[in-house]
Design a protein around this motif. Sequence first.
Motif, mmCIF file in Angstrom:
data_model
loop_
_atom_site.group_PDB
_atom_site.id
_atom_site.type_symbol
_atom_site.label_atom_id
_atom_site.label_comp_id
_atom_site.label_asym_id
_atom_site.label_seq_id
_atom_site.Cartn_x
_atom_site.Cartn_y
_atom_site.Cartn_z
ATOM 1 N N GLU A 156 40.216 44.484 34.380
ATOM 2 C CA GLU A 156 39.454 43.480 33.638
ATOM 3 C C GLU A 156 38.166 44.142 33.113
ATOM 4 O OE1 GLU A 156 39.319 39.876 36.009
ATOM 5 O OE2 GLU A 156 37.428 39.380 35.012
ATOM 6 N N VAL A 157 37.828 43.826 31.866
ATOM 7 C CA VAL A 157 36.626 44.429 31.271
ATOM 8 C C VAL A 157 35.397 44.089 32.121
ATOM 9 C CG1 VAL A 157 35.093 44.306 29.256
ATOM 10 C CG2 VAL A 157 37.571 44.527 28.948
ATOM 11 N N GLY A 158 34.598 45.096 32.372
ATOM 12 C CA GLY A 158 33.386 44.907 33.187
ATOM 13 C C GLY A 158 33.571 45.316 34.640
ATOM 14 N N LYS A 159 34.835 45.416 35.083
ATOM 15 C CA LYS A 159 35.035 45.819 36.491
ATOM 16 C C LYS A 159 34.755 47.307 36.674
ATOM 17 C CE LYS A 159 38.060 42.296 38.415
ATOM 18 N NZ LYS A 159 39.273 42.033 39.184
ATOM 19 N N ALA A 214 41.500 43.807 47.137
ATOM 20 C CA ALA A 214 40.140 43.495 46.666
ATOM 21 C C ALA A 214 39.762 42.074 47.068
ATOM 22 C CB ALA A 214 40.067 43.677 45.148
ATOM 23 N N LYS A 215 40.710 41.165 46.912
ATOM 24 C CA LYS A 215 40.459 39.758 47.280
ATOM 25 C C LYS A 215 40.187 39.651 48.793
ATOM 26 C CE LYS A 215 40.773 35.202 46.840
ATOM 27 N NZ LYS A 215 39.622 34.479 46.281
ATOM 28 N N ALA A 216 40.969 40.377 49.579
ATOM 29 C CA ALA A 216 40.783 40.341 51.041
ATOM 30 C C ALA A 216 39.380 40.810 51.420
ATOM 31 C CB ALA A 216 41.840 41.183 51.740
ATOM 32 N N HIS A 269 35.957 40.368 42.248
ATOM 33 C CA HIS A 269 35.156 40.242 41.022
ATOM 34 C C HIS A 269 34.721 41.620 40.515
ATOM 35 C CE1 HIS A 269 32.481 40.467 44.400
ATOM 36 N NE2 HIS A 269 31.413 40.594 43.615
ATOM 37 N N LEU A 270 34.917 42.650 41.334
ATOM 38 C CA LEU A 270 34.467 44.003 40.966
ATOM 39 C C LEU A 270 35.599 45.011 40.863
ATOM 40 C CD1 LEU A 270 31.398 44.309 43.389
ATOM 41 C CD2 LEU A 270 31.331 43.882 40.926
ATOM 42 N N LEU A 271 36.663 44.787 41.604
ATOM 43 C CA LEU A 271 37.713 45.795 41.775
ATOM 44 C C LEU A 271 39.090 45.153 41.653
ATOM 45 C CD1 LEU A 271 36.530 47.531 45.097
ATOM 46 C CD2 LEU A 271 36.182 48.398 42.772
ATOM 47 N N GLY A 272 40.104 46.015 41.600
ATOM 48 C CA GLY A 272 41.479 45.542 41.784
ATOM 49 C C GLY A 272 42.317 45.511 40.528
ATOM 50 N N THR A 325 46.783 41.072 36.602
ATOM 51 C CA THR A 325 45.578 40.556 35.958
ATOM 52 C C THR A 325 44.933 39.383 36.692
ATOM 53 O OG1 THR A 325 46.990 39.193 34.555
ATOM 54 C CG2 THR A 325 46.267 41.325 33.651
ATOM 55 N N LYS A 326 45.604 38.826 37.669
ATOM 56 C CA LYS A 326 45.067 37.590 38.258
ATOM 57 C C LYS A 326 45.379 37.491 39.753
ATOM 58 C CE LYS A 326 45.232 32.695 36.903
ATOM 59 N NZ LYS A 326 45.686 32.153 38.167
ATOM 60 N N VAL A 327 44.435 36.970 40.488
ATOM 61 C CA VAL A 327 44.687 36.649 41.902
ATOM 62 C C VAL A 327 45.660 35.471 41.952
ATOM 63 C CG1 VAL A 327 43.609 35.718 43.996
ATOM 64 C CG2 VAL A 327 42.461 37.524 42.702
ATOM 65 N N VAL A 328 46.650 35.554 42.835
ATOM 66 C CA VAL A 328 47.673 34.500 42.897
ATOM 67 C C VAL A 328 47.709 33.852 44.279
ATOM 68 C CG1 VAL A 328 49.132 35.645 41.172
ATOM 69 C CG2 VAL A 328 49.492 36.122 43.607
ATOM 70 N N ASP A 329 48.360 32.695 44.328
ATOM 71 C CA ASP A 329 48.533 31.990 45.605
ATOM 72 C C ASP A 329 49.924 32.205 46.193
ATOM 73 O OD1 ASP A 329 46.064 30.891 45.176
ATOM 74 O OD2 ASP A 329 46.851 29.028 44.323
#
Length: 438
Positions: free
Chosen positions: A380-383, A367-369, A374-377, A18-22
Amino acid sequence: MQYTQSIKAIRASILDITKVVDKPEDIEQHVRFIEDGLLLVDQGRIEWVGEWEEGKDKVPDSVRIRFYPGKIVMPGFIDTHIHYPQAEMVGAYGEQLLEWLNNYTFPTEARYKDRDYSKEMSKFFIKQLLRNGTTTGMVFGTVHPESVDALFSEANKLNMRIVAGKVMMDRNAPDYLLDTPETSYNQTKTLIEKWHKKDRLLYAITPRFAPTSTPEQLEMAHKLREEYPDTYIHTHLSENTNEIAWVKELFPEQDGYLDVYHHYGLTGSKSVFAHCVHLEDQEWDCIQETDSAIAFCPTSNLYLGSGLFKMQEAWKRNVKVGIGTDIGAGTTFNMMQTLNEAYKVAQLQQQKLSAFEALYLATLGGAKALSLDHLLGNFEVGKEADFVVIDPCATPLQQLRYDNSSELIEKLFVLMTLGDDRSIYRTYVDGCLVYERS
Ligand code: GUN
Ligand code: ZN
């Protein structure tokens, strides 16, 4: 809630991050697994996701529920580096990078001058992506604008999110494959105007790699990037030791391989560098400081004997990494097989790659790369509703291992070790069913 007729309701187990991580240790806490889940899709977007019991009343009577018992719905895989014209030369024998390019790759790519051939192979390529559950790719064409026209127009028929570009290459390749600084500029510009941001398509300015571009051509790539700042840069970097030595010879005034790209303004948050196997410390610094991304291509790096990518260094520096199949130096379109090899690349360095980390790299991390998180991966609702229905027990051996694994992470690890295109039961792009396993 009001739904139109285009709504899709999918009932199955649902899995995403659910979340991009570090840090890789943080992934587990953001893994969402819903054993009996419901995914609602409307107009190609995620409308709702959750427990079946909680959501079932949201499904209008008129909508047929697609029920996939025993299957797992995941976000579509993201391949951050692949060459579509090289599908036909996977498994070319016996060479490392530079000889492999000269002996196999360049002659093959010559065929894509022909528009009809490019169209036929684009169709083949997209079918291969879909039967492997890959819904987004960052794709090299050839030097011929026809190749990219064909790919974009085929991808657009399914409203796929594809990032692609025409190769820019004006030296150190056969004459029949060379453009010039001017023609590469003009052709790229025309393609950007035609395709970039048309529906879900995006353009990547694609100098092949430093040895095949003159300084003048790299200047042109820079000029294009300045003119179209929201396009991508997609190229190769630091794959093979002979290649690196050659770059140092060709660009003696630059401080190493990456400095060539950096000097010409080609680093940045929308720059994707394939391989990065032998980066020096100052190159890691530069990747990190410029927020550039890396495509880690394990099957290719093993197949061409290029070397072992240092995933842990990337995590340490919080550098964005996605997975690339790098067809045709890579040996499979399949993300599970690619992750299986990524695990072995880690093992050879006394490191580990967990199934959750692997899933992250193939979906949200990818997706982050590509600056598309914000659109894929994930769901999340709206993606955008690109997803894959996985059969974790596609063979008797997988069934056996699945049944004797207890935790989700173990079941997923077995999937990434034994899985292949048989594991892909259905693929959906833009909310529509585009592939069904027979
Ligand atoms: N470096 C320059 N071109 C290529 C290519 O086509 N494949 C790989 N793996 N590396 C490259
Ligand atoms: Zn490549």
